[in-house]
Scaffold this motif. Sequence first.
Motif, mmCIF file in Angstrom:
data_model
loop_
_atom_site.group_PDB
_atom_site.id
_atom_site.type_symbol
_atom_site.label_atom_id
_atom_site.label_comp_id
_atom_site.label_asym_id
_atom_site.label_seq_id
_atom_site.Cartn_x
_atom_site.Cartn_y
_atom_site.Cartn_z
ATOM 1 N N GLU A 167 -9.899 -1.951 -3.616
ATOM 2 C CA GLU A 167 -10.837 -1.468 -4.630
ATOM 3 C C GLU A 167 -10.149 -1.262 -5.981
ATOM 4 O O GLU A 167 -10.779 -1.447 -7.029
ATOM 5 N N CYS A 168 -8.874 -0.886 -5.982
ATOM 6 C CA CYS A 168 -8.119 -0.785 -7.244
ATOM 7 C C CYS A 168 -8.030 -2.152 -7.912
ATOM 8 O O CYS A 168 -8.261 -2.285 -9.117
ATOM 9 N N LYS A 193 0.144 -0.442 -10.977
ATOM 10 C CA LYS A 193 -0.730 0.429 -11.777
ATOM 11 C C LYS A 193 -0.292 0.455 -13.238
ATOM 12 O O LYS A 193 -1.133 0.428 -14.151
ATOM 13 N N TYR A 242 -2.326 4.720 0.497
ATOM 14 C CA TYR A 242 -3.646 4.096 0.490
ATOM 15 C C TYR A 242 -4.064 3.536 -0.869
ATOM 16 O O TYR A 242 -5.250 3.341 -1.119
ATOM 17 N N SER A 243 -3.099 3.248 -1.742
ATOM 18 C CA SER A 243 -3.441 2.715 -3.051
ATOM 19 C C SER A 243 -2.379 1.700 -3.486
ATOM 20 O O SER A 243 -1.447 1.407 -2.744
ATOM 21 N N ILE A 244 -2.530 1.175 -4.695
ATOM 22 C CA ILE A 244 -1.530 0.270 -5.243
ATOM 23 C C ILE A 244 -0.281 1.062 -5.614
ATOM 24 O O ILE A 244 -0.335 2.278 -5.810
ATOM 25 N N ASP A 245 0.835 0.346 -5.744
ATOM 26 C CA ASP A 245 2.072 1.040 -6.108
ATOM 27 C C ASP A 245 2.142 1.270 -7.619
ATOM 28 O O ASP A 245 1.326 0.735 -8.391
ATOM 29 N N VAL A 254 0.854 -1.186 0.000
ATOM 30 C CA VAL A 254 0.000 0.000 0.000
ATOM 31 C C VAL A 254 0.893 1.241 0.000
ATOM 32 O O VAL A 254 1.731 1.395 0.878
ATOM 33 N N CYS A 286 0.883 -3.476 4.305
ATOM 34 C CA CYS A 286 1.008 -2.074 4.711
ATOM 35 C C CYS A 286 1.552 -1.987 6.127
ATOM 36 O O CYS A 286 1.453 -2.948 6.899
ATOM 37 N N VAL A 305 -8.681 1.136 -0.264
ATOM 38 C CA VAL A 305 -8.540 1.708 -1.612
ATOM 39 C C VAL A 305 -7.707 0.779 -2.494
ATOM 40 O O VAL A 305 -8.018 0.583 -3.670
ATOM 41 N N THR A 306 -6.669 0.193 -1.921
ATOM 42 C CA THR A 306 -5.842 -0.746 -2.680
ATOM 43 C C THR A 306 -6.695 -1.917 -3.165
ATOM 44 O O THR A 306 -6.636 -2.298 -4.338
#
Length: 179
Positions: A134-135, A97, A90-93, A87, A121, A131-132
């Motif tokens: 959900e991505c 992506k 709060y998202s993918i790296d 994480v 994380c 959020v990760t």
Amino acid sequence: MSKNILVLSGSPRKGGNSDLLCDEFARGAAEAGNTVEKVFFREKKIGYCTACYYCRDHAGVCAIKDDMSKILEQMHGADCIVLASPVYFYSIDAQMKTVIDRTLAQWTKLKDKEFYYIMTCADEDKAAMDVTLECFRGFAVCLGGSREKGVVYGTGTYEAGSVKTKKAMQEAYEMGKGV
């Protein structure tokens, strides 16, 4: 029935926490008789999608000549795809992506895949991974017939290798074994 499993490790650190969880998942899956391939993005040359849409006019062939074409082949051949990322804010790296974006060339042809998600994380709270997750889910929902099969939450892991003392190691192994 044996399955072809593709583990996509977005960890920027060799032996990083999400990468170690990938190895445990792969170990369990292989012990259960499945064929497992792991792609460690850091070792690959993968450029950013430029939205040129060359792929649209050339039967899914990307204008960028790099390792992504091989990864797409591996994705097509997989029954199960494991997406793994630490994480970051709060998202993918960025590595994960970039790969997800580069599937643009053939995303409509990537169908009927089972998905497993691995996240790590520093925070102890699983909510830091919302959020990760959900991505990952957002990507999979775009692929026809995709099915989510499991999630590994590697919480409280900051220093490389710290996941080794966490229950997520056993969870990743067991999840792989249960594919």
